[in-house]
Design an enzyme around this catalytic site. Sequence first.
Site, PDB file in Angstrom:
ATOM      1  N   ARG A  98       0.851  -1.193   0.000  1.00 28.14           N
ATOM      2  CA  ARG A  98       0.000   0.000   0.000  1.00 28.14           C
ATOM      3  C   ARG A  98       0.885   1.240   0.000  1.00 28.14           C
ATOM      4  O   ARG A  98       1.959   1.250   0.617  1.00 28.14           O
ATOM      5  CB  ARG A  98      -0.898   0.032   1.250  1.00 28.14           C
ATOM      6  N   HIS A 136      -0.914   0.233  -9.922  1.00 24.36           N
ATOM      7  CA  HIS A 136      -1.579  -0.726  -9.017  1.00 24.36           C
ATOM      8  C   HIS A 136      -2.086  -1.943  -9.795  1.00 24.36           C
ATOM      9  O   HIS A 136      -3.292  -2.229  -9.818  1.00 24.36           O
ATOM     10  CB  HIS A 136      -2.730  -0.054  -8.262  1.00 24.36           C
TER      11      HIS A 136
HETATM   12  N1  LIG Z   1      -0.582  -4.252  -5.299  1.00 25.68           N
HETATM   13  C1  LIG Z   1      -1.563  -5.114  -5.422  1.00 25.68           C
HETATM   14  O1  LIG Z   1      -2.083  -5.293  -6.507  1.00 25.68           O
HETATM   15  C2  LIG Z   1      -1.990  -5.914  -4.211  1.00 25.68           C
HETATM   16  C3  LIG Z   1      -2.816  -7.032  -4.408  1.00 25.68           C
HETATM   17  C4  LIG Z   1      -3.174  -7.802  -3.313  1.00 25.68           C
HETATM   18  C5  LIG Z   1      -2.717  -7.463  -2.053  1.00 25.68           C
HETATM   19  N2  LIG Z   1      -1.917  -6.369  -1.876  1.00 25.68           N
HETATM   20  C6  LIG Z   1      -1.415  -6.043  -0.525  1.00 25.68           C
HETATM   21  O2  LIG Z   1      -0.666  -7.131  -0.031  1.00 25.68           O
HETATM   22  C7  LIG Z   1      -0.937  -7.286   1.352  1.00 25.68           C
HETATM   23  C8  LIG Z   1      -0.582  -8.689   1.806  1.00 25.68           C
HETATM   24  O3  LIG Z   1      -1.519  -9.626   1.293  1.00 25.68           O
HETATM   25  P1  LIG Z   1      -1.566 -11.135   1.836  1.00 25.68           P
HETATM   26  O4  LIG Z   1      -2.723 -11.789   1.188  1.00 25.68           O
HETATM   27  O5  LIG Z   1      -0.220 -11.778   1.687  1.00 25.68           O
HETATM   28  O6  LIG Z   1      -1.836 -10.872   3.403  1.00 25.68           O
HETATM   29  P2  LIG Z   1      -1.718 -11.891   4.624  1.00 25.68           P
HETATM   30  O7  LIG Z   1      -1.882 -13.294   4.142  1.00 25.68           O
HETATM   31  O8  LIG Z   1      -2.635 -11.378   5.684  1.00 25.68           O
HETATM   32  O9  LIG Z   1      -0.198 -11.745   5.128  1.00 25.68           O
HETATM   33  C9  LIG Z   1       0.269 -10.628   5.791  1.00 25.68           C
HETATM   34  C10 LIG Z   1       1.690 -10.899   6.310  1.00 25.68           C
HETATM   35  O10 LIG Z   1       2.198  -9.700   6.905  1.00 25.68           O
HETATM   36  C11 LIG Z   1       2.647  -9.994   8.222  1.00 25.68           C
HETATM   37  N3  LIG Z   1       2.446  -8.834   9.113  1.00 25.68           N
HETATM   38  C12 LIG Z   1       1.306  -8.169   9.395  1.00 25.68           C
HETATM   39  N4  LIG Z   1       1.516  -7.181  10.284  1.00 25.68           N
HETATM   40  C13 LIG Z   1       2.842  -7.240  10.575  1.00 25.68           C
HETATM   41  C14 LIG Z   1       3.676  -6.502  11.450  1.00 25.68           C
HETATM   42  N5  LIG Z   1       3.187  -5.484  12.204  1.00 25.68           N
HETATM   43  N6  LIG Z   1       4.977  -6.822  11.511  1.00 25.68           N
HETATM   44  C15 LIG Z   1       5.464  -7.850  10.783  1.00 25.68           C
HETATM   45  N7  LIG Z   1       4.734  -8.603   9.925  1.00 25.68           N
HETATM   46  C16 LIG Z   1       3.435  -8.286   9.834  1.00 25.68           C
HETATM   47  C17 LIG Z   1       1.798 -11.159   8.680  1.00 25.68           C
HETATM   48  O11 LIG Z   1       2.446 -11.827   9.768  1.00 25.68           O
HETATM   49  P3  LIG Z   1       1.823 -13.172  10.413  1.00 25.68           P
HETATM   50  O12 LIG Z   1       2.040 -14.237   9.372  1.00 25.68           O
HETATM   51  O13 LIG Z   1       2.634 -13.394  11.615  1.00 25.68           O
HETATM   52  O14 LIG Z   1       0.365 -12.878  10.662  1.00 25.68           O
HETATM   53  C18 LIG Z   1       1.735 -11.983   7.393  1.00 25.68           C
HETATM   54  O15 LIG Z   1       2.888 -12.776   7.255  1.00 25.68           O
HETATM   55  C19 LIG Z   1      -2.411  -6.904   1.464  1.00 25.68           C
HETATM   56  O16 LIG Z   1      -2.750  -6.496   2.785  1.00 25.68           O
HETATM   57  C20 LIG Z   1      -2.539  -5.777   0.466  1.00 25.68           C
HETATM   58  O17 LIG Z   1      -2.312  -4.536   1.113  1.00 25.68           O
HETATM   59  C21 LIG Z   1      -1.545  -5.597  -2.937  1.00 25.68           C
END
Ligand SMILES: NC(=O)c1ccc[n+]([C@@H]2O[C@H](COP(=O)([O-])OP(=O)(O)OC[C@H]3O[C@@H](n4cnc5c(N)ncnc54)[C@H](OP(=O)(O)O)[C@@H]3O)[C@@H](O)[C@H]2O)c1
Length: 284
Positions: free
Chosen positions: A199, A247
Amino acid sequence: LPGAEVEEWRPGAAPADHAVVWSPPQQLFDEQPQLKGIFNLGAGVDAFLKLRLPPGARLVRLDDAGMSVQMAEYVCHAVIRHVRELDVYERDVAQGKWGFRKPRERADYPVGVMGLGVLGARVAQAVGQFDYPVVGWSRSAKEIRGVRCFAGDDQFDAFLAATRILVCLVPLTPQTENILNRETLSKLRPGGYLINVARGAHLVDADLIALLDSGQLAGATLDVFRIEPLPAGHPFWTHPKITVTPHTSARTLRDETIAQIAGKIQALERGESVVGVVDRERGY
Ligand SMILES: NC(=O)c1ccc[n+]([C@@H]2O[C@H](COP(=O)([O-])OP(=O)(O)OC[C@H]3O[C@@H](n4cnc5c(N)ncnc54)[C@H](OP(=O)(O)O)[C@@H]3O)[C@@H](O)[C@H]2O)c1
């Protein structure tokens, strides 16, 4: 979903059991307090953290649905383009120049993935396929084959120090807002490179520009921005060390998304649990 009534929401619409949404207005939730499920058409749910949601409703994020392979593709492309200097060759060729550049050691380009969730874990493994050293960082400790994993705030500095190419894939929460700033980005190995695909509000824009201009960082590939579309005249558009994409790194794919959400609505209606339910306290 044969048997279900599906309607486009408008102010004053009849009460529904489930809502499928992207950037919904507060009014929708104020008018639909009976909702049981709220299905976001994306993985990131930061936009919901500022809204008042019906207390009984489960907020469900999109769980991969074809996004992780796209993200792996995008990040591998950005890493390889930078390390193999394909951007430099492109510029040379455009000027009719047959340039030669010394091969680089991939061991000198460790890739650090912030966030080892659905997307980050796949990205880390995909990058590792090209024999780059890979480190990862998450909130809770992880074990991923081929990835040196760090966890928690205490190990963030050690993770940054082990990283040259930083990939941001943590969700946007109060803990991670502005996490890419002068102080943290300065802890990367010299000649660091940033790939932000999470983000825009993770990054302090002016800090990145300053670090690029001073030569501390070598470049950045940015897919997400504080304001989208990126406003005309923003320095990211024309900065020679920044590559911008609109994006587009991991798009919501219609067929996979419909299948996933329909399956989850049916499971919830049968009283079963589903994956991807957001922990509202945690913020992701
Ligand atoms: N650019 C794009 O087109 C696009 C598309 C889709 C998503 N995204 C972004 O990508 C993000 C991640 O997606 P995802 O599906 O992989 O999410 P996810 O499965 O919820 O994974 C999030 C990861 O971040 C870690 N995390 C969260 N808060 C943290 C903190 N304070 N310190 C350290 N690590 C932390 C979590 O740790 P734990 O494993 O310990 O919980 C987990 O490993 C989304 O939230 C979105 O903003 C972007």
